[in-house]
Design an enzyme around this catalytic site. Structure first.
Site, PDB file in Angstrom:
ATOM      1  N   HIS A  51      50.062 -73.637  17.688  1.00 44.85           N
ATOM      2  CA  HIS A  51      50.108 -75.105  17.726  1.00 44.85           C
ATOM      3  C   HIS A  51      50.558 -75.749  16.434  1.00 44.85           C
ATOM      4  CE1 HIS A  51      46.268 -74.575  15.711  1.00 44.85           C
ATOM      5  NE2 HIS A  51      46.366 -75.838  15.337  1.00 44.85           N
ATOM      6  N   GLY A  75      53.195 -74.605  14.668  1.00 43.60           N
ATOM      7  CA  GLY A  75      54.612 -74.299  14.470  1.00 43.60           C
ATOM      8  C   GLY A  75      55.521 -75.435  14.912  1.00 43.60           C
ATOM      9  N   SER A  79      67.262 -67.905  23.159  1.00 43.20           N
ATOM     10  CA  SER A  79      68.639 -67.643  23.654  1.00 43.20           C
ATOM     11  C   SER A  79      69.194 -66.338  23.098  1.00 43.20           C
ATOM     12  CB  SER A  79      69.551 -68.805  23.241  1.00 43.20           C
ATOM     13  OG  SER A  79      69.556 -68.932  21.834  1.00 43.20           O
ATOM     14  N   TYR A  89      63.881 -58.742  17.135  1.00 40.54           N
ATOM     15  CA  TYR A  89      63.204 -59.926  17.688  1.00 40.54           C
ATOM     16  C   TYR A  89      63.609 -60.122  19.154  1.00 40.54           C
ATOM     17  CZ  TYR A  89      62.710 -65.085  18.104  1.00 40.54           C
ATOM     18  OH  TYR A  89      62.435 -66.362  18.503  1.00 40.54           O
ATOM     19  N   LYS A 118      61.399 -60.286  22.596  1.00 36.52           N
ATOM     20  CA  LYS A 118      61.413 -61.453  23.484  1.00 36.52           C
ATOM     21  C   LYS A 118      61.781 -61.037  24.917  1.00 36.52           C
ATOM     22  CE  LYS A 118      59.927 -64.611  20.974  1.00 36.52           C
ATOM     23  NZ  LYS A 118      58.718 -65.331  21.365  1.00 36.52           N
ATOM     24  N   THR A 131      67.315 -72.989  23.480  1.00 36.02           N
ATOM     25  CA  THR A 131      68.429 -72.747  22.570  1.00 36.02           C
ATOM     26  C   THR A 131      67.905 -72.973  21.142  1.00 36.02           C
ATOM     27  OG1 THR A 131      70.719 -73.331  22.107  1.00 36.02           O
ATOM     28  CG2 THR A 131      69.205 -75.151  22.607  1.00 36.02           C
ATOM     29  N   LEU A 181      66.464 -74.573  18.028  1.00 38.88           N
ATOM     30  CA  LEU A 181      65.635 -75.773  17.934  1.00 38.88           C
ATOM     31  C   LEU A 181      65.619 -76.298  16.506  1.00 38.88           C
ATOM     32  CD1 LEU A 181      62.633 -74.358  19.969  1.00 38.88           C
ATOM     33  CD2 LEU A 181      64.400 -75.917  20.809  1.00 38.88           C
ATOM     34  N   HIS A 239      66.314 -71.447   9.738  1.00 41.96           N
ATOM     35  CA  HIS A 239      67.511 -71.464  10.572  1.00 41.96           C
ATOM     36  C   HIS A 239      68.557 -72.364   9.920  1.00 41.96           C
ATOM     37  CE1 HIS A 239      65.039 -70.250  14.326  1.00 41.96           C
ATOM     38  NE2 HIS A 239      65.562 -69.211  13.757  1.00 41.96           N
ATOM     39  N   TRP A 274      77.091 -70.059   4.510  1.00 37.47           N
ATOM     40  CA  TRP A 274      77.362 -68.677   4.932  1.00 37.47           C
ATOM     41  C   TRP A 274      78.465 -68.631   5.986  1.00 37.47           C
ATOM     42  CZ3 TRP A 274      72.951 -64.671   5.831  1.00 37.47           C
ATOM     43  CH2 TRP A 274      72.242 -64.502   4.647  1.00 37.47           C
ATOM     44  N   ASP A 320      78.545 -64.177  10.235  1.00 38.34           N
ATOM     45  CA  ASP A 320      78.625 -65.377  11.082  1.00 38.34           C
ATOM     46  C   ASP A 320      77.627 -65.313  12.223  1.00 38.34           C
ATOM     47  OD1 ASP A 320      82.212 -66.170  10.993  1.00 38.34           O
ATOM     48  OD2 ASP A 320      80.473 -67.209  10.138  1.00 38.34           O
TER      49      ASP A 320
HETATM   50  N1  LIG Z   1      62.816 -72.233  16.201  1.00 40.18           N
HETATM   51  C1  LIG Z   1      63.780 -72.004  17.080  1.00 40.18           C
HETATM   52  O1  LIG Z   1      64.969 -72.338  16.862  1.00 40.18           O
HETATM   53  C2  LIG Z   1      63.472 -71.343  18.392  1.00 40.18           C
HETATM   54  C3  LIG Z   1      64.529 -71.206  19.306  1.00 40.18           C
HETATM   55  C4  LIG Z   1      64.260 -70.612  20.521  1.00 40.18           C
HETATM   56  C5  LIG Z   1      62.994 -70.163  20.827  1.00 40.18           C
HETATM   57  N2  LIG Z   1      62.001 -70.310  19.933  1.00 40.18           N
HETATM   58  C6  LIG Z   1      60.684 -69.782  20.317  1.00 40.18           C
HETATM   59  O2  LIG Z   1      59.690 -70.761  20.186  1.00 40.18           O
HETATM   60  C7  LIG Z   1      58.453 -70.137  19.814  1.00 40.18           C
HETATM   61  C8  LIG Z   1      57.876 -70.858  18.614  1.00 40.18           C
HETATM   62  O3  LIG Z   1      58.827 -70.824  17.562  1.00 40.18           O
HETATM   63  P1  LIG Z   1      58.719 -71.850  16.313  1.00 40.18           P
HETATM   64  O4  LIG Z   1      60.082 -72.140  15.888  1.00 40.18           O
HETATM   65  O5  LIG Z   1      57.756 -72.949  16.641  1.00 40.18           O
HETATM   66  O6  LIG Z   1      58.046 -70.887  15.209  1.00 40.18           O
HETATM   67  P2  LIG Z   1      57.144 -71.281  13.944  1.00 40.18           P
HETATM   68  O7  LIG Z   1      57.402 -72.674  13.522  1.00 40.18           O
HETATM   69  O8  LIG Z   1      57.324 -70.179  12.987  1.00 40.18           O
HETATM   70  O9  LIG Z   1      55.657 -71.235  14.555  1.00 40.18           O
HETATM   71  C9  LIG Z   1      55.105 -70.023  14.949  1.00 40.18           C
HETATM   72  C10 LIG Z   1      53.629 -70.232  15.162  1.00 40.18           C
HETATM   73  O10 LIG Z   1      53.093 -68.987  15.578  1.00 40.18           O
HETATM   74  C11 LIG Z   1      51.880 -68.766  14.891  1.00 40.18           C
HETATM   75  N3  LIG Z   1      51.663 -67.336  14.729  1.00 40.18           N
HETATM   76  C12 LIG Z   1      52.521 -66.429  14.196  1.00 40.18           C
HETATM   77  N4  LIG Z   1      51.965 -65.207  14.189  1.00 40.18           N
HETATM   78  C13 LIG Z   1      50.723 -65.360  14.725  1.00 40.18           C
HETATM   79  C14 LIG Z   1      49.642 -64.469  14.986  1.00 40.18           C
HETATM   80  N5  LIG Z   1      49.722 -63.190  14.684  1.00 40.18           N
HETATM   81  N6  LIG Z   1      48.514 -64.972  15.558  1.00 40.18           N
HETATM   82  C15 LIG Z   1      48.411 -66.286  15.855  1.00 40.18           C
HETATM   83  N7  LIG Z   1      49.401 -67.195  15.629  1.00 40.18           N
HETATM   84  C16 LIG Z   1      50.531 -66.718  15.066  1.00 40.18           C
HETATM   85  C17 LIG Z   1      52.056 -69.433  13.527  1.00 40.18           C
HETATM   86  O11 LIG Z   1      50.769 -69.705  13.038  1.00 40.18           O
HETATM   87  P3  LIG Z   1      50.497 -70.357  11.591  1.00 40.18           P
HETATM   88  O12 LIG Z   1      50.902 -71.789  11.712  1.00 40.18           O
HETATM   89  O13 LIG Z   1      49.044 -70.191  11.387  1.00 40.18           O
HETATM   90  O14 LIG Z   1      51.343 -69.599  10.654  1.00 40.18           O
HETATM   91  C18 LIG Z   1      52.876 -70.673  13.905  1.00 40.18           C
HETATM   92  O15 LIG Z   1      52.016 -71.738  14.236  1.00 40.18           O
HETATM   93  C19 LIG Z   1      58.749 -68.671  19.537  1.00 40.18           C
HETATM   94  O16 LIG Z   1      58.359 -67.902  20.643  1.00 40.18           O
HETATM   95  C20 LIG Z   1      60.239 -68.646  19.404  1.00 40.18           C
HETATM   96  O17 LIG Z   1      60.753 -67.463  19.876  1.00 40.18           O
HETATM   97  C21 LIG Z   1      62.180 -70.890  18.718  1.00 40.18           C
END
Ligand SMILES: NC(=O)c1ccc[n+]([C@@H]2O[C@H](COP(=O)([O-])OP(=O)(O)OC[C@H]3O[C@@H](n4cnc5c(N)ncnc54)[C@H](OP(=O)(O)O)[C@@H]3O)[C@@H](O)[C@H]2O)c1
Length: 326
Positions: free
Chosen positions: A15, A17, A112, A140, A144, A168, A170, A183, A209, A283
């Site tokens: 929550h 993240g 994605s 990764y 997934k 896609t 984010l 990112h 890059w 790239d």
């Molecule tokens: N960012 C993107 O561009 C993107 C694109 C496509 C899909 N997604 C997907 O969206 C999801 C969330 O990504 P996000 O960008 O929000 O990542 P993020 O900002 O890094 O947040 C990840 C969250 O997961 C928690 N976490 C990590 N390891 C954990 C563990 N071992 N136990 C409990 N909590 C843990 C972290 O907790 P803490 O806050 O305590 O560190 C953080 O709150 C992921 O599944 C990712 O694959 C993201």
């Protein structure tokens, strides 16, 4: 079974993240305030026993799996073991515990990057496992894909309502601006911001890059959160009529070349930095555009235009800098 009333409990894993915090904002705005939230320090989801005990004690009705180890090309390349092992552990522990404690609907957040490096564009859900992955983040991506398959397998064997959203790229408030692990979009905002100089000094050049030619699609995090709520509230029959494999791409349906994105971010930041490209750096995938026709068929489309999303993210970044320096 879909979400119908505010007094149903929703566990949002991750929550704090980028995605998790947006989902919490959206659920609260919609009147859903019976939210179960735990930081990684309170509940490390890699720990099976702790995860099981949490589900036994709290028995959430709905689960959003937004917890994961996430990062850009450099982080994936440097920590491949952590990226595959942590994400596999989190997915397996949460999905198994959710099944065992009778969760009514679980929404797993994939990505994605699960689609093949040279998948036809735009990428459809059916393209999963039809070709080799992009090597720079395959660890990764494999984790997934395993998460998506776990949801499909539990639905096939036990009939549970566990499905996957494939967002896609984010961006948005709460994004990671660390230049080593972030990112591309937050990295651009920080680089142009830090290259600014007081008039009359010209802003410093900014080096990016690669070649600037890859095309990418960007979805504002609050739009994704809106899609998560939309899916939580969808009747089960309708959802699996449109997505029989339990997979839904979430995107905008249009992409932009990195060099045009850089020019747009420079404009929003108010910089006049010259842009240079370091073509010795990777790239990544040439193009990554999602086919979003399933979500459109269900009646959902993204609302925030890219410029507006970047403006709001830059405003959040400036506020966070002020908070840090206060
Ligand atoms: N960012 C993107 O561009 C993107 C694109 C496509 C899909 N997604 C997907 O969206 C999801 C969330 O990504 P996000 O960008 O929000 O990542 P993020 O900002 O890094 O947040 C990840 C969250 O997961 C928690 N976490 C990590 N390891 C954990 C563990 N071992 N136990 C409990 N909590 C843990 C972290 O907790 P803490 O806050 O305590 O560190 C953080 O709150 C992921 O599944 C990712 O694959 C993201």
């Amino acid at each position: 079974m879909h979400l119908t009333s505010p007094d149903q409990t929703i566990y949002v894993a991750g929550h704090r993240g980028l995605v998790g915090s947006a989902v919490v904002r959206r659920l609260r705005a919609a009147g859903y305030d019976r939210l179960l939230l735990r930081t990684r320090q309170e509940l490390d989801l890699r720990n099976q026993a702790a995860t099981e005990a949490f589900f036994d004690e709290h028995r959430p009705a709905f689960v959003v799996v937004a917890a994961a180890r996430v990062g850009g090309i450099l982080a994936n390349d440097t920590y491949p073991a952590d990226f595959i092992a942590d994400n596999l552990a989190i997915e397996l522990n949460v999905i198994q515990a959710a099944y065992r404690t009778g969760v009514r609907r679980l929404v797993f957040l994939g990505s994605s990057c699960i689609y093949p490096k040279h998948a036809p564009q735009p990428m459809r859900e059916e393209h999963l496992l039809t070709g080799p992955l992009e090597p720079t983040n395959e660890w990764y991506a494999v984790a997934k894909i395993a998460g998506v398959k776990l949801c499909q397998a539990f639905r096939k064997q036990h009939g549970v309502d566990f499905l996957s959203l494939m967002p896609t790229n984010l961006y948005g408030p709460g994004d990671n601006f660390d230049l080593q692990t972030s990112h591309v979009l937050p990295a651009l905002i920080r680089k142009f911001h830090e290259a600014r100089r007081e008039d009359p000094l010209p802003d410093e050049p900014v080096t990016l890059w690669g070649t600037g030619t890859p095309r990418r699609e960007f979805l504002y995090s609050d739009d994704l959160a809106d899609a998560v709520l939309f899916v939580l509230e969808q009747p089960e029959e309708r959802l699996y009529e449109v997505a029989p494999d339990g997979m839904l791409n979430v995107g905008v349906g249009e992409d932009i070349a990195i060099r045009d994105l850089a020019a747009l971010v420079r404009e929003v930041v108010g910089s006049n930095s010259p842009i240079q490209y370091d073509a010795t750096r990777p790239d990544g995938t040439p193009r990554k555009l999602m086919d979003v026709s399933r979500m459109r068929t269900l009646g959902w489309t993204a609302r925030t235009p890219l410029r507006q999303g970047i403006e709001q993210t830059y405003a959040w970044y400036l506020r966070s800098l002020r908070t840090q320096s206060a």
